[in-house]
Design a protein around this motif. Sequence first.
Motif, PDB file in Angstrom:
ATOM      1  N   PHE A  47       0.793  -1.228   0.000  1.00  0.00           N
ATOM      2  CA  PHE A  47       0.000   0.000   0.000  1.00  0.00           C
ATOM      3  C   PHE A  47       0.827   1.281   0.000  1.00  0.00           C
ATOM      4  CE2 PHE A  47       0.326  -1.542   4.401  1.00  0.00           C
ATOM      5  CZ  PHE A  47       0.863  -0.445   5.050  1.00  0.00           C
ATOM      6  N   VAL A  48       2.140   1.218   0.207  1.00  0.00           N
ATOM      7  CA  VAL A  48       2.965   2.426   0.177  1.00  0.00           C
ATOM      8  C   VAL A  48       2.877   3.153  -1.163  1.00  0.00           C
ATOM      9  CG1 VAL A  48       5.342   3.271   0.208  1.00  0.00           C
ATOM     10  CG2 VAL A  48       4.541   1.771   2.023  1.00  0.00           C
ATOM     11  N   PRO A  49       2.971   2.451  -2.322  1.00  0.00           N
ATOM     12  CA  PRO A  49       2.833   3.169  -3.594  1.00  0.00           C
ATOM     13  C   PRO A  49       1.498   3.897  -3.738  1.00  0.00           C
ATOM     14  CG  PRO A  49       3.785   1.005  -3.980  1.00  0.00           C
ATOM     15  CD  PRO A  49       3.340   1.036  -2.563  1.00  0.00           C
ATOM     16  N   PHE A  50       0.436   3.341  -3.180  1.00  0.00           N
ATOM     17  CA  PHE A  50      -0.864   3.999  -3.271  1.00  0.00           C
ATOM     18  C   PHE A  50      -0.939   5.227  -2.366  1.00  0.00           C
ATOM     19  CE2 PHE A  50      -1.809  -0.340  -4.680  1.00  0.00           C
ATOM     20  CZ  PHE A  50      -2.406  -0.060  -5.885  1.00  0.00           C
TER      21      PHE A  50
ATOM     22  N   VAL B 194      -1.150  11.082  -2.391  1.00  0.00           N
ATOM     23  CA  VAL B 194      -0.584  12.373  -1.985  1.00  0.00           C
ATOM     24  C   VAL B 194      -0.261  13.229  -3.206  1.00  0.00           C
ATOM     25  CG1 VAL B 194       1.409  13.481  -0.893  1.00  0.00           C
ATOM     26  CG2 VAL B 194       0.319  11.526   0.210  1.00  0.00           C
ATOM     27  N   PHE B 195       0.335  12.603  -4.219  1.00  0.00           N
ATOM     28  CA  PHE B 195       0.689  13.353  -5.433  1.00  0.00           C
ATOM     29  C   PHE B 195      -0.558  13.844  -6.156  1.00  0.00           C
ATOM     30  CE2 PHE B 195       1.825  13.536  -9.971  1.00  0.00           C
ATOM     31  CZ  PHE B 195       2.849  14.465  -9.904  1.00  0.00           C
TER      32      PHE B 195
ATOM     33  N   THR C 247     -10.037  12.778  -8.407  1.00  0.00           N
ATOM     34  CA  THR C 247     -10.980  12.250  -7.420  1.00  0.00           C
ATOM     35  C   THR C 247     -11.066  10.729  -7.507  1.00  0.00           C
ATOM     36  OG1 THR C 247     -12.287  14.294  -7.545  1.00  0.00           O
ATOM     37  CG2 THR C 247     -13.360  12.353  -6.594  1.00  0.00           C
ATOM     38  N   CYS C 248     -11.176  10.202  -8.734  1.00  0.00           N
ATOM     39  CA  CYS C 248     -11.219   8.750  -8.919  1.00  0.00           C
ATOM     40  C   CYS C 248      -9.940   8.101  -8.406  1.00  0.00           C
ATOM     41  CB  CYS C 248     -11.425   8.404 -10.391  1.00  0.00           C
ATOM     42  SG  CYS C 248     -13.079   8.751 -11.017  1.00  0.00           S
ATOM     43  N   GLY C 249      -8.804   8.678  -8.759  1.00  0.00           N
ATOM     44  CA  GLY C 249      -7.536   8.113  -8.316  1.00  0.00           C
ATOM     45  C   GLY C 249      -7.393   8.131  -6.809  1.00  0.00           C
TER      46      GLY C 249
ATOM     47  N   ALA D  68      -7.488   5.130  -1.706  1.00  0.00           N
ATOM     48  CA  ALA D  68      -7.987   4.944  -0.341  1.00  0.00           C
ATOM     49  C   ALA D  68      -8.557   3.536  -0.165  1.00  0.00           C
ATOM     50  CB  ALA D  68      -9.059   5.990  -0.027  1.00  0.00           C
ATOM     51  N   VAL D  69      -9.312   3.061  -1.157  1.00  0.00           N
ATOM     52  CA  VAL D  69      -9.873   1.713  -1.094  1.00  0.00           C
ATOM     53  C   VAL D  69      -8.756   0.674  -1.028  1.00  0.00           C
ATOM     54  CG1 VAL D  69     -11.152  -0.027  -2.400  1.00  0.00           C
ATOM     55  CG2 VAL D  69     -12.051   2.290  -2.223  1.00  0.00           C
TER      56      VAL D  69
END
Length: 284
Positions: A168-171, A176-177, A213-215, A220-221
Motif C-alpha cells: 500500500f505504500v505506492p498507493f 498524496v501526489f 478524485t477517482c484516483g 484509499a480503497v
Amino acid sequence: MEYSSDEIAAARSLQFAMYIDASMATIWIYNYVCSLHEECTFLLRSHWSKVKGLYIITRYLTPILLTANLYASFISSEDPSKCWVLGDMNSGLCIVSVMCSECFFILRTYALWNKNRMLLAAMLSTYFTFLVASFSVEFTDVVPAAYATSAIPGITGCYHSSTNFQFFVPFILLSVFQLGLMMLTLIRAIQIWRINSSRLYVVLVKHNIFYYTCGFLFSAVNIFTSLLLQYAYHTMFYDFQIVILAILATHMHLHLWQMSRHVHRSGALVHIQMTDMSSADSMA
C-alpha cells in the motif's frame, strides 16, 4: 476430504479475484470497441508528438497487463513458482502504466498554469521521487512477500500469503501526489475562472478534477483493503485502479483532442496554452 475454513476462504478469494480480472478485461474491451473510430481518427490525423507516443504506450500497455493477470489467475497449485515472476512483472507494468497516465495530467496542469517552468520542475521532481520510492519498495524488499495457492483442487491462481507494507505504500504516495495536483488545478481554476470561461477550459478543469478524485478514492480503497482484508482480497483492486486510470486518461485525451479540433475549425479564441507535450496535440 474436508477443508478448513481458512482454505475455503482463500479459495473464494481467488475466485473473486478472477472475476475482478475478467471484469477488467471486459471493461477495457468494451471501451476500446466503443472508441475505436475516434481512436483511429486520432492516430491517423493527429501530428506525431511526444504526447501521442504517451497515448499509445498508455493505451496498449493495459491489455498486456490484463493478459498477465488472466494468465496468473490460471496458475495451478502444482506450479507456484510462476507467481513470483508474474508478480514482479505485474508490479513493473502497473508502475509504468500509472506513470504514463499521470504524465497526461502533469502536462495539463502545466498548461493550466501558463507553462510555468518552475511549477513543471517541481511537479516532475516530486513525481520522480515518488516513482523511485515506489520501485524501491516493490523490488528491494529484504524479506519478499510469500505467495500461496489454494489447497482445494480445481481452484487456480495465487495470492500474497501475508500483508506487507510494500502493497500500500505506492498507493499512499500516489494519493498524496494526486491530491497535490488537484489543489493546483482548483487554485488555478479559482484564479482565472472569470477571465477564461471557454468550454475547452471548463472541460479541461473538469477532466482533471474527476481523474484526481477517482484516483484518490481508489487509492484509499486499496490502502484499506491491504490493511483490513486477507487472502486475495487485499490486492484485488490494485490492478483495477491502474486499468481505470489508464482508460480515463486516454479517453479524456481523445475527448479533448476532438474538442480542440472543433474549436480551431470554428475559429474560436482559446486562452489555454498547450505545447506539443501537452494533452492536446493540436492546441500548440
